[in-house]
Design a protein around this motif. Structure first.
Motif, PDB file in Angstrom:
ATOM      1  N   UNK A   1     -31.460 -61.678  21.379  1.00 25.67           N
ATOM      2  CA  UNK A   1     -30.024 -61.386  21.328  1.00 25.67           C
ATOM      3  C   UNK A   1     -29.699 -60.007  21.882  1.00 25.67           C
ATOM      4  N   UNK A   2     -28.499 -59.883  22.438  1.00 25.05           N
ATOM      5  CA  UNK A   2     -28.012 -58.605  22.945  1.00 25.05           C
ATOM      6  C   UNK A   2     -27.274 -57.834  21.870  1.00 25.05           C
ATOM      7  N   UNK A   3     -26.311 -57.031  22.293  1.00 23.50           N
ATOM      8  CA  UNK A   3     -25.568 -56.194  21.353  1.00 23.50           C
ATOM      9  C   UNK A   3     -24.764 -57.050  20.378  1.00 23.50           C
ATOM     10  N   UNK A   4     -24.616 -56.531  19.166  1.00 24.80           N
ATOM     11  CA  UNK A   4     -23.854 -57.255  18.149  1.00 24.80           C
ATOM     12  C   UNK A   4     -23.146 -56.301  17.211  1.00 24.80           C
ATOM     13  N   UNK A   5     -21.979 -56.729  16.707  1.00 21.59           N
ATOM     14  CA  UNK A   5     -21.212 -55.932  15.747  1.00 21.59           C
ATOM     15  C   UNK A   5     -20.812 -56.823  14.577  1.00 21.59           C
ATOM     16  N   UNK A   6     -20.857 -56.262  13.358  1.00 23.91           N
ATOM     17  CA  UNK A   6     -20.640 -57.048  12.152  1.00 23.91           C
ATOM     18  C   UNK A   6     -19.846 -56.231  11.139  1.00 23.91           C
ATOM     19  N   UNK A   7     -18.984 -56.896  10.369  1.00 23.68           N
ATOM     20  CA  UNK A   7     -18.193 -56.255   9.331  1.00 23.68           C
ATOM     21  C   UNK A   7     -18.316 -57.085   8.062  1.00 23.68           C
ATOM     22  N   UNK A   8     -18.330 -56.403   6.913  1.00 25.04           N
ATOM     23  CA  UNK A   8     -18.506 -57.140   5.669  1.00 25.04           C
ATOM     24  C   UNK A   8     -18.005 -56.381   4.458  1.00 25.04           C
ATOM     25  N   UNK A   9     -18.206 -56.992   3.305  1.00 25.21           N
ATOM     26  CA  UNK A   9     -17.874 -56.406   2.009  1.00 25.21           C
ATOM     27  C   UNK A   9     -19.122 -56.425   1.138  1.00 25.21           C
TER      28      UNK A   9
END
Length: 614
Positions: free
Chosen positions: A603-611
């Motif tokens: 996989x290449x670049x990745x961005x993630x958001x969470x709680x």
């Protein structure tokens, strides 16, 4: 050996782990008494990368090589000090996690765990654990903190994950559990901009503990996990992956129990565990084959310590019974019957002696394994010593032997168009030594280790005139050596910087480099607790140098060099309330092309958001 340390009370667990290492002996060993090179990753270290996969946390430890076949969640192997993936023994809360069929751990299955600590012990450890520990031992321990915690995250490549757990106690009883799920659309592993190869997994874990009369304790653990991973395959045998519909469904069930207590001066640990791994492969939605492996273990370990604060002797022993069962089923009968049912039994007896005399620390251990006539019986040993200096330094050295029995697949595997097992294989045997220095000052700590190892009767993949392959023992010895360096600088209570560097040489008996073993690996990480409210920022850079692999599309196969890469990650935890925080995570921020196995694109670049709720 079975120690369900993950079921202890949270307070006791924290106190025990603070200054001891579990995987280094038949009893926990004080960190200033270690004679081998050990890395401990605690909750602060794990928070820097904040990845749901344990394997990506291991990049912070020296001597670790990671081979991921394509997408996250796919087959993922770990090699320690250039040894093979099935030379690494992995424990989850004290229970052996590896697949009984292949003898190795698929780290693609190890996701969604609320991990509190990882211990990495390098070098042969067969004198304690028997077969499978030539490269080293990894211990993964889940959290047992009181209360309820939960996480949810979403981001690139259609990735979503979530987990929830709890732990509570009342009088002599304690219970805890967790559930987790993960899914991603993945990437096209073939790199042809075709259909993506995704994965999905789910897991559940339940643990309990009962304080019995006379200071005896009973600990119980049960865990179940399943995964579905898609992958591409080289169907036209040109050495390159094709966009095809291939899928593996995996299920793993683990049960464990541990009873510990004392009779007079002797402490006892009784253990029992059961591990079942079931894998099913499909092509274009149609069943092709399946494997089933089961491992049953029973153990008893007595120990006694004598002496004073400045002079202590500890004598420990282990009686260890293991049975492994293997079954393979396939519909491909064109070239013979691939169906197999086999069993192994091993009875092991081990002893360990530890000495603490003023500034001297010493350890000797030995083990005998009765392989019930399947293989030659094995005797292994290890010895080490360390000397503590009053300026925070410690010199250490150790030497030992290891053994690895052939796996079911190597012996009896039968894939009609590609692989035939070899029932005449003999166990691999290894001898190694290491010397090292550890230094601990007020704001700085570091270690440096040089090691050398020699592997006899290495099992490798040999090719036959009919273009199929089989497993064979090498005629000569394979050699490995390297330098490992690790350091940590803590200039303030809120800032910590850590790093590691490994330079490794791993050669087969003909002098060629072993495949999928990078010559150099390194990592640099920083953890900044911005304020007392819980605002936290972490950054990491993980370097993997050039490594070789084979292109099997040619005959004979040709050697290819895989490019080096740097994985940059950035994480942040932003508090919303005392218990709730927003989490931000970026991975492979330089969008590097990652290939650990020839033909497989990562996989290449990745961005993630969470709680996160704590």
């Amino acid at each position: 050996m079975l120690v369900l340390s993950g079921t202890a009370s949270a307070q006791t667990l924290a106190e025990t782990r603070l200054d001891t290492v579990t995987v280094s002996g038949l009893r926990p060993v004080a960190d200033d008494s270690l004679t081998e090179d050990v890395t401990v990753l605690d909750e602060d270290d794990l928070a820097i990368r904040a990845t749901p996969f344990a394997v990506d946390q291991l990049r912070a430890a020296p001597g670790i090589g990671v081979s991921r076949s394509g997408s996250v969640g796919g087959l993922t192997q770990v090699r320690i000090r250039g040894a093979e993936a099935n030379h690494t023994l992995v424990f989850l809360d004290g229970i052996e996690f590896s697949d009984p069929v292949t003898g190795e751990t698929d780290f693609g299955l190890l996701s969604g765990l609320d991990i509190a600590r990882i211990e990495v012990l390098r070098g042969e450890q067969s004198s304690l654990y028997g077969s499978d520990a030539i490269g080293g031992v990894i211990g993964i321990y889940t959290s047992g903190q009181d209360g309820l915690d939960a996480e949810a995250e979403a981001g690139s490549r259609g990735t979503v994950r979530g987990s929830a757990g709890f732990s509570a106690g009342d009088g002599p009883f304690r219970v805890g559990g967790s559930v987790a799920g993960f899914a991603t659309d993945g990437v096209d592993s073939a790199g042809l901009d075709g259909e993506k190869d995704g994965s999905a997994s789910g897991s559940a874990l339940l643990r309990g503990a009962i304080a019995l009369p006379d200071d005896w304790d009973l600990s119980l653990l049960a865990t179940y996990r399943e995964s579905d991973s898609q992958f591409d395959s080289d169907t036209d045998f040109d050495g390159l992956l094709d966009n095809v519909d291939r899928e593996t469904d995996s299920e793993q069930s683990i049960l464990g129990a541990s009873l510990s207590g004392e009779t007079g001066p002797v402490s006892h640990r009784f253990g029992a565990s059961f591990n079942r791994v079931d894998r099913t492969n499909r092509a274009d939605g149609t069943y092709t084959d399946s494997t089933l492996g089961e491992r049953t273990k029973l153990s008893w370990s007595p120990s006694v310590s004598t002496g004073s604060e400045s002079f202590t002797q500890t004598f420990s022993a282990l009686l260890d019974y293991e049975q492994e069962d293997y079954e393979r089923r396939s519909t491909d009968l064109a070239f013979g019957d691939p169906n197999q049912s086999q069993s192994f039994e091993t009875l092991g007896v081990a002893g360990e002696y530890r000495l603490q005399l003023d500034r001297l620390r010493a350890k000797v251990s030995a083990r005998f394994d009765d392989n019930d006539g399947r293989f030659d019986d094995a005797e292994t040993w290890r010895a080490g010593a360390a000397w503590l200096f009053d300026f925070g330094g410690r010199a250490r050295a150790s030497v030992g032997t290891g053994v690895k029995n052939p796996t079911f697949t190597e012996l009896f595997g039968f894939y009609p168009d590609s692989f035939v097992g070899n029932p005449d294989l003999t166990p691999e045997k290894s001898t190694s030594w290491e010397i090292g220095w550890d230094q601990d000052w007020e704001t700085f700590s570091g270690s440096i280790t040089w090691f050398e190892a020699e592997l006899e009767d290495e099992i490798y993949t040999a090719y036959t005139p009919d273009f199929r392959s089989t497993a064979a023992n090498r005629a000569g010895d394979s050699k490995r050596s390297g330098l490992e360096f690790a350091a940590r600088w803590t200039p303030t209570d809120s800032l910590s910087v850590s790093g590691q560097f490994t330079s490794l040489s791993s050669e087969s008996d003909d002098g060629s480099d072993e495949i999928r073993v990078p010559e150099n690996t390194a990592s640099l990480a920083a953890d900044w607790a911005v304020n007392d409210s819980g605002l936290r920022i972490g950054a990491a850079f993980d370097y993997v140098g050039e490594q070789d692999d084979f292109n099997f599309g040619t005959f004979p196969s040709t050697r290819e060099t895989l490019d080096a890469y740097v994985l940059a990650s950035l994480t942040a935890q932003i508090p919303v309330s005392e218990r709730l925080a927003i989490t931000l995570r970026g991975e492979n921020l330089f969008d590097e092309e990652v290939t650990d196995v020839f033909g497989y694109r990562g996989p290449g670049a990745g961005a993630f958001i969470g709680l996160r709720l704590r």
